[in-house]
Every structure is written in structure tokens, then in C-alpha cells.
Design a protein around this motif. Sequence first.
Motif, short mmCIF file in Angstrom:
data_model
loop_
_atom_site.label_atom_id
_atom_site.label_comp_id
_atom_site.label_asym_id
_atom_site.label_seq_id
_atom_site.Cartn_x
_atom_site.Cartn_y
_atom_site.Cartn_z
N THR A 235 0.83 -1.31 0.03
CA THR A 235 0.02 -0.07 -0.06
C THR A 235 0.78 1.13 0.05
OG1 THR A 235 -0.16 -0.32 2.28
CG2 THR A 235 -2.05 -1.18 1.13
N THR A 236 1.75 1.26 0.90
CA THR A 236 2.95 2.52 0.82
C THR A 236 3.56 2.67 -0.62
OG1 THR A 236 3.23 2.39 3.09
CG2 THR A 236 4.80 3.36 1.86
N GLN A 237 3.94 1.59 -1.17
CA GLN A 237 4.62 1.74 -2.55
C GLN A 237 3.65 2.13 -3.45
OE1 GLN A 237 6.13 -2.35 -2.58
NE2 GLN A 237 7.88 -1.99 -1.69
N LEU A 238 2.32 1.83 -3.67
CA LEU A 238 1.22 2.26 -4.29
C LEU A 238 1.17 3.55 -4.12
CD1 LEU A 238 -1.44 -0.72 -4.19
CD2 LEU A 238 0.45 -0.40 -5.90
N LEU A 239 0.93 4.21 -3.15
CA LEU A 239 0.81 5.44 -2.77
C LEU A 239 2.01 6.49 -3.22
CD1 LEU A 239 -1.32 7.48 -1.13
CD2 LEU A 239 0.31 6.85 0.84
N TYR A 241 4.35 5.67 -5.55
CA TYR A 241 3.96 5.68 -6.96
C TYR A 241 3.06 6.68 -7.62
CZ TYR A 241 3.98 3.82 -11.72
OH TYR A 241 3.98 3.79 -13.20
N SER A 242 1.93 6.53 -6.98
CA SER A 242 0.74 7.53 -7.48
C SER A 242 1.11 8.87 -7.42
CB SER A 242 -0.64 7.27 -6.66
OG SER A 242 -0.33 7.83 -5.48
N HIS A 243 2.11 9.32 -6.41
CA HIS A 243 2.42 10.62 -6.23
C HIS A 243 3.74 11.03 -7.04
CE1 HIS A 243 2.43 14.08 -3.65
NE2 HIS A 243 3.93 13.97 -3.72
N THR A 244 4.70 10.27 -7.30
CA THR A 244 5.65 10.46 -8.29
C THR A 244 5.52 10.25 -9.72
OG1 THR A 244 6.78 8.22 -7.82
CG2 THR A 244 7.59 10.06 -6.59
N ALA A 247 1.24 10.11 -14.50
CA ALA A 247 -0.13 9.94 -14.93
C ALA A 247 -1.08 10.71 -14.32
CB ALA A 247 -0.40 8.40 -14.93
N GLN A 248 -2.36 10.94 -14.60
CA GLN A 248 -3.12 11.73 -14.09
C GLN A 248 -4.57 11.00 -13.51
OE1 GLN A 248 -2.73 15.05 -13.31
NE2 GLN A 248 -1.12 14.43 -13.84
N SER A 249 -4.40 9.75 -13.78
CA SER A 249 -5.40 8.80 -13.48
C SER A 249 -5.23 7.45 -13.29
CB SER A 249 -6.88 8.87 -14.30
OG SER A 249 -6.31 8.64 -15.54
N TYR A 250 -5.60 6.72 -12.12
CA TYR A 250 -5.25 5.55 -11.78
C TYR A 250 -6.73 4.56 -11.73
CZ TYR A 250 -0.81 7.91 -11.18
OH TYR A 250 0.26 8.65 -11.60
N ASP A 265 -3.14 13.39 -1.28
CA ASP A 265 -1.50 13.52 -1.59
C ASP A 265 -1.63 13.99 -3.06
OD1 ASP A 265 -0.56 12.48 0.54
OD2 ASP A 265 0.64 10.90 -0.42
N ASN A 266 -2.75 13.70 -3.85
CA ASN A 266 -2.96 14.29 -5.17
C ASN A 266 -4.16 14.85 -5.76
OD1 ASN A 266 -0.09 12.60 -6.05
ND2 ASN A 266 -1.38 11.10 -4.89
N PRO A 267 -4.37 15.88 -5.13
CA PRO A 267 -5.74 16.61 -5.36
C PRO A 267 -6.17 16.56 -6.71
CG PRO A 267 -4.46 18.15 -4.02
CD PRO A 267 -3.66 16.74 -4.19
N GLY A 268 -5.16 16.72 -7.67
CA GLY A 268 -5.41 16.84 -9.31
C GLY A 268 -5.43 15.75 -9.80
#
Length: 335
Positions: A235-239, A241-244, A247-250, A265-268
Motif C-alpha cells: 500500500t505504501t509503495q502504491l501510494l 508511485y501515484s505521487h511520483t 499519469a493523471q488517473s489510476y 496527496d494528489n488532489p489533481g
Amino acid sequence: MNIAEAKANLLSKGFLDVDIDLHVDLFQEIEQLKKHKNAIILAHYYQEPDIQDIADYIGDSLGLAKQASQTDAAIILFAGVHFMAETAKILNPDKKVLLPDLKAGCSLADSAPTELFKQFKAKHPDHVVISYINCTAEIKALSDIICTSGNAEKIIESVPGNTPILFAPDRNLGAYLNKKTGRNMLLWNGACQVHEIFSVEKITRLKIRHPEAKLLAHPECEESVLAMADFIGSTTQLLKYSHTDSAQSYIVATETGILHQMQKDNPGKAFIPAPPNNNCACNDCPYMKLNTLEKVYNTLLYELPEITMEEDLRIAAKKPLDRMLAISKAAGLIG
Ligand code: 13P
Ligand code: SF4
């Protein structure tokens, strides 16, 4: 209906955890109780958003185990499931460890009953036993090293290549790790009911509707889902990754609780929960979601329910956990 009637109505339906004055600001009260009692709240990412927001630390199983091993607090309230609170107790015999609902178990931990596992292990005496942290204290006590999804590869690498390994209890994580490490670990046949519910068909349809969305998956998912994933991790690694990642959607194939931090963490960016194979909302872990803010408040107030354990069991279960923490530290995975 006035507040007193609403409360009486809820109580009559058995929702005992609402037996708290409805005017009480639970966030404020919990903060005060924490200070007053020198208590810390450790929460897993699968907890409901309110609980994540009042936690002192939110993390994956590795991060939570590390925090539990280093805290100075007198009381640890574990907002997670039983095996997590048990891990905190194993590492902190002199602290009071509380779990808001003792029924917060885990289907994966349940899939490895002690006696059956003992027999399985006895048939393979030459194997080193690596157990995923999602198991009971009894299974930990029968293991040589514990791992989490955040450190499993390093833990496996610490075992010489010619030594056979028995991996328990998650067959999906085990199969994924066999592929990643090139080992041929013998796998216990257990699984998590939440991570096995994702539908390849529905994810495929979502990907057609959102061709730009990347698929993030937890390694407890089945091989067919992992084969479609752009990134696989704890879960930490997914979080992270989504931050760095740019891409704009997951599309997110793990328990829905993680979406709270991803969105914060990623409001946009857009995060879409991967759909289960029916309309059951079974991508919510029924055990994790037994904890509520009301129960957290009552638990801190009354210092119940508490995790207790026989000392012999605790000492035996601590050994493989200590090995995990030492290997993780040496590998730079934890500070
Ligand atoms: P991690 O948070 O370590 O990735 O584990 C996920 C899980 O299933 C916890 O129950
Ligand atoms: Fe257990 Fe799965 Fe729930 Fe995690 S999500 S606590 S592995 S049942």
C-alpha cells in the motif's frame, strides 16, 4: 426525531458503539485522550478516512511494525486488524495494546490454521519458513522469518539460493514472488478475500473507458489481475508511485481505504477503485471496516479491548519478526 430518540433508536438496534453523547466532538476528545494517556494511534491505510485523519501514523504493515517497535507511548491503539495489533504486542510486552474491535480478523490469517500448518511444516523439515505478516502469532512462532509485501523480495534474497523455502499463507503473493525472484518456493494455499474479488473483465472495461488510467495492484491480487498492472506494490509503495508518477488517473486494485490518502496527496489526479466481480462492495475489507471512530473513542476511554498473549508464544513469535526488522534495516527499507 430528537437526538435522545435517535440515540435510543440506534441502541435498540444493537449499535452499542454509539452510546456516546452525540454532541461530543470525537476528534477533539480523542486528541485529548491521546495526550492525557500518552497513547498513540497507529492506523492502516484500509481504515475509514476519519480514523486515518486522527491517527499519529498511517502506514503499510512494514511501516506499522517499525513504528510499533520504536514508540515511547504507554498505550498503542491499533486501528487495523487483529494480526497487526498482535504484532504490536509481540514487540511491546510492557505496553498496553488496544484494538477497537476484537472481531477485526483477516481471511488470509484464517486460511492458515495452526495444526494444519504444523503438519505441513513437519513434512518439509529442510525448508526455511517465510511467513507473510498477515498470519496469527501461532503461525509466526512456527516461522523462521516474517515478511511484508514491502520487503518480501529482500527477505527471500537473505536465504541462500540452494535452501528450499516454504512460503505462507498467501498463494498469490507467493506466486508473484516466485516469478520476481526466480525461486520455486513451496506455497501454502491461502488467500485474501478482498484481493481475490477483483474482476479482470470489469477492469478491462474500465481501461477501455479510461485508456489513460494506469492500473495499480497489490500483490495479494490474483495473477490475472497482476498481469494487467502497470505497477505492483504494498500500500505504501502504491501510494508513493501515484505521487511520483506523471499519469493523471489510476485504477486501484486493492482495498478502497487507500484512496483517501491517494486523493489527499494528489488532489489533481483521479483514482478509480477496481471493481469487484459483483455489486457487493467486497473491495472493502469487512474486518478493517469494523473499526469506527466511535469505537476508537470508547477504546481509548475504557482502555478495552486489550490484546494479551502467553509469554512463551510472544517470545517465539518475536524471533522471526526481529529477523524481518533487522533485514529490512540492513537493506535500507526502514530507518
Ligand atoms: P500492506 O499494507 O503491507 O501492503 O498490506 C496490505 C494488507 O492486506 C493488510 O491487510
Ligand atoms: Fe486480511 Fe485481506 Fe482484510 Fe488485509 S484486506 S486484513 S489481507 S482480509
